[in-house]
Write a protein that holds these residues in place. Structure first.
Motif, PDB file in Angstrom:
ATOM      1  N   ILE A   8      29.504  40.349  27.744  1.00 22.19           N
ATOM      2  CA  ILE A   8      30.767  41.039  28.076  1.00 22.19           C
ATOM      3  C   ILE A   8      31.817  40.711  27.006  1.00 22.19           C
ATOM      4  O   ILE A   8      32.527  41.595  26.525  1.00 22.19           O
ATOM      5  N   ASP A  29      35.847  40.272  39.437  1.00 26.80           N
ATOM      6  CA  ASP A  29      34.514  39.881  39.901  1.00 26.80           C
ATOM      7  C   ASP A  29      33.816  41.118  40.476  1.00 26.80           C
ATOM      8  O   ASP A  29      34.407  41.898  41.215  1.00 26.80           O
ATOM      9  N   ILE A  30      32.562  41.285  40.095  1.00 30.28           N
ATOM     10  CA  ILE A  30      31.785  42.456  40.486  1.00 30.28           C
ATOM     11  C   ILE A  30      31.488  42.455  41.992  1.00 30.28           C
ATOM     12  O   ILE A  30      31.249  43.515  42.579  1.00 30.28           O
ATOM     13  N   ASN A  31      31.540  41.285  42.586  1.00 32.95           N
ATOM     14  CA  ASN A  31      31.224  41.136  44.015  1.00 32.95           C
ATOM     15  C   ASN A  31      32.353  40.349  44.687  1.00 32.95           C
ATOM     16  O   ASN A  31      32.200  39.186  45.050  1.00 32.95           O
ATOM     17  N   LEU A  39      37.974  36.648  37.355  1.00 29.04           N
ATOM     18  CA  LEU A  39      37.289  35.559  36.655  1.00 29.04           C
ATOM     19  C   LEU A  39      37.977  35.359  35.320  1.00 29.04           C
ATOM     20  O   LEU A  39      38.135  36.324  34.557  1.00 29.04           O
ATOM     21  N   ASN A  84      32.852  26.599  40.311  1.00 26.39           N
ATOM     22  CA  ASN A  84      31.588  26.118  40.882  1.00 26.39           C
ATOM     23  C   ASN A  84      30.840  25.360  39.796  1.00 26.39           C
ATOM     24  O   ASN A  84      30.797  25.805  38.641  1.00 26.39           O
ATOM     25  N   ILE A  93      26.211  31.737  37.273  1.00 27.23           N
ATOM     26  CA  ILE A  93      26.286  32.117  35.858  1.00 27.23           C
ATOM     27  C   ILE A  93      26.600  30.872  35.038  1.00 27.23           C
ATOM     28  O   ILE A  93      27.633  30.226  35.240  1.00 27.23           O
ATOM     29  N   HIS A  97      33.547  29.372  34.017  1.00 27.37           N
ATOM     30  CA  HIS A  97      34.548  30.374  34.397  1.00 27.37           C
ATOM     31  C   HIS A  97      35.337  29.868  35.591  1.00 27.37           C
ATOM     32  O   HIS A  97      34.838  29.086  36.396  1.00 27.37           O
ATOM     33  N   HIS A  99      37.406  31.029  38.958  1.00 30.32           N
ATOM     34  CA  HIS A  99      37.659  32.107  39.927  1.00 30.32           C
ATOM     35  C   HIS A  99      39.123  32.048  40.360  1.00 30.32           C
ATOM     36  O   HIS A  99      39.618  30.972  40.683  1.00 30.32           O
TER      37      HIS A  99
HETATM   38  P1  AMP Z   1      29.566  31.483  40.009  1.00 30.20           P
HETATM   39  O1  AMP Z   1      28.852  31.485  41.322  1.00 30.20           O
HETATM   40  O2  AMP Z   1      30.747  30.579  39.983  1.00 30.20           O
HETATM   41  O3  AMP Z   1      28.625  31.294  38.846  1.00 30.20           O
HETATM   42  O4  AMP Z   1      30.207  32.923  39.901  1.00 30.20           O
HETATM   43  C1  AMP Z   1      29.682  33.975  39.179  1.00 30.20           C
HETATM   44  C2  AMP Z   1      30.464  35.194  39.600  1.00 30.20           C
HETATM   45  O5  AMP Z   1      30.267  36.196  38.631  1.00 30.20           O
HETATM   46  C3  AMP Z   1      30.028  35.779  40.957  1.00 30.20           C
HETATM   47  O6  AMP Z   1      31.150  35.789  41.836  1.00 30.20           O
HETATM   48  C4  AMP Z   1      29.550  37.183  40.598  1.00 30.20           C
HETATM   49  O7  AMP Z   1      29.904  38.121  41.579  1.00 30.20           O
HETATM   50  C5  AMP Z   1      30.245  37.444  39.277  1.00 30.20           C
HETATM   51  N1  AMP Z   1      29.565  38.359  38.357  1.00 30.20           N
HETATM   52  C6  AMP Z   1      28.267  38.372  38.008  1.00 30.20           C
HETATM   53  N2  AMP Z   1      28.004  39.314  37.087  1.00 30.20           N
HETATM   54  C7  AMP Z   1      29.194  39.925  36.843  1.00 30.20           C
HETATM   55  C8  AMP Z   1      29.607  40.996  36.001  1.00 30.20           C
HETATM   56  N3  AMP Z   1      28.726  41.652  35.213  1.00 30.20           N
HETATM   57  N4  AMP Z   1      30.906  41.365  36.005  1.00 30.20           N
HETATM   58  C9  AMP Z   1      31.788  40.719  36.808  1.00 30.20           C
HETATM   59  N5  AMP Z   1      31.464  39.705  37.623  1.00 30.20           N
HETATM   60  C10 AMP Z   1      30.192  39.306  37.658  1.00 30.20           C
END
Ligand code: AMP
Ligand code: ZN
Length: 103
Positions: A8, A29-31, A39, A84, A93, A97, A99
């Motif tokens: 990204i 955040d995508i979700n 993020l 996290n 991930i 990052h 949140h």
């Molecule tokens: P973590 O659990 O702290 O590693 O958080 C990773 C976060 O990244 C999760 O809340 C996902 O929903 C978010 N995420 C994963 N892929 C993407 C993406 N392509 N664009 C935006 N957010 C993402």
């Protein structure tokens, strides 16, 4: 490099980047787990807090400042900042990052 956040950052993966400077990007955040869920991602690939070192002190301070400035800009009265750490506690991930969550 298979890291999704690096992709990204390098514009190899489409994503609505809300803010960018030389050291950070901010994306939605995508979700989302809250009405506002952003993020804040350092461009430097650090897998997690477990790998930060003395040389990252300034970057980590700036990470919080970017979050604060974003929250101010959005007029948020209160919010949560969450990092996290480790698969065992919800990190999915492996690119550090922060949140930013708010109602
Ligand atoms: P973590 O659990 O702290 O590693 O958080 C990773 C976060 O990244 C999760 O809340 C996902 O929903 C978010 N995420 C994963 N892929 C993407 C993406 N392509 N664009 C935006 N957010 C993402
Ligand atoms: Zn990365």
């Amino acid at each position: 490099m298979s890291c999704i956040f690096c992709k990204i950052i390098n514009k190899q993966e489409l994503s609505g980047i809300l803010y960018e400077n030389n050291k950070f990007i901010v994306i939605k955040d995508i979700n989302p787990k809250a009405p506002v869920h952003l993020l804040i991602i350092p461009k430097k690939h650090i897998p997690s807090v477990k790998e930060i070192g003395q040389e990252d002190k300034e970057l980590l301070g700036e990470l919080i400042l970017v979050a604060k400035e974003f929250a101010e800009q959005k007029g948020l009265k209160g919010y949560k900042l969450i990092i996290n750490v480790g698969r065992e506690d919800g990190q999915i991930i492996d690119h550090l990052h922060l949140h930013l969550l708010a109602q």
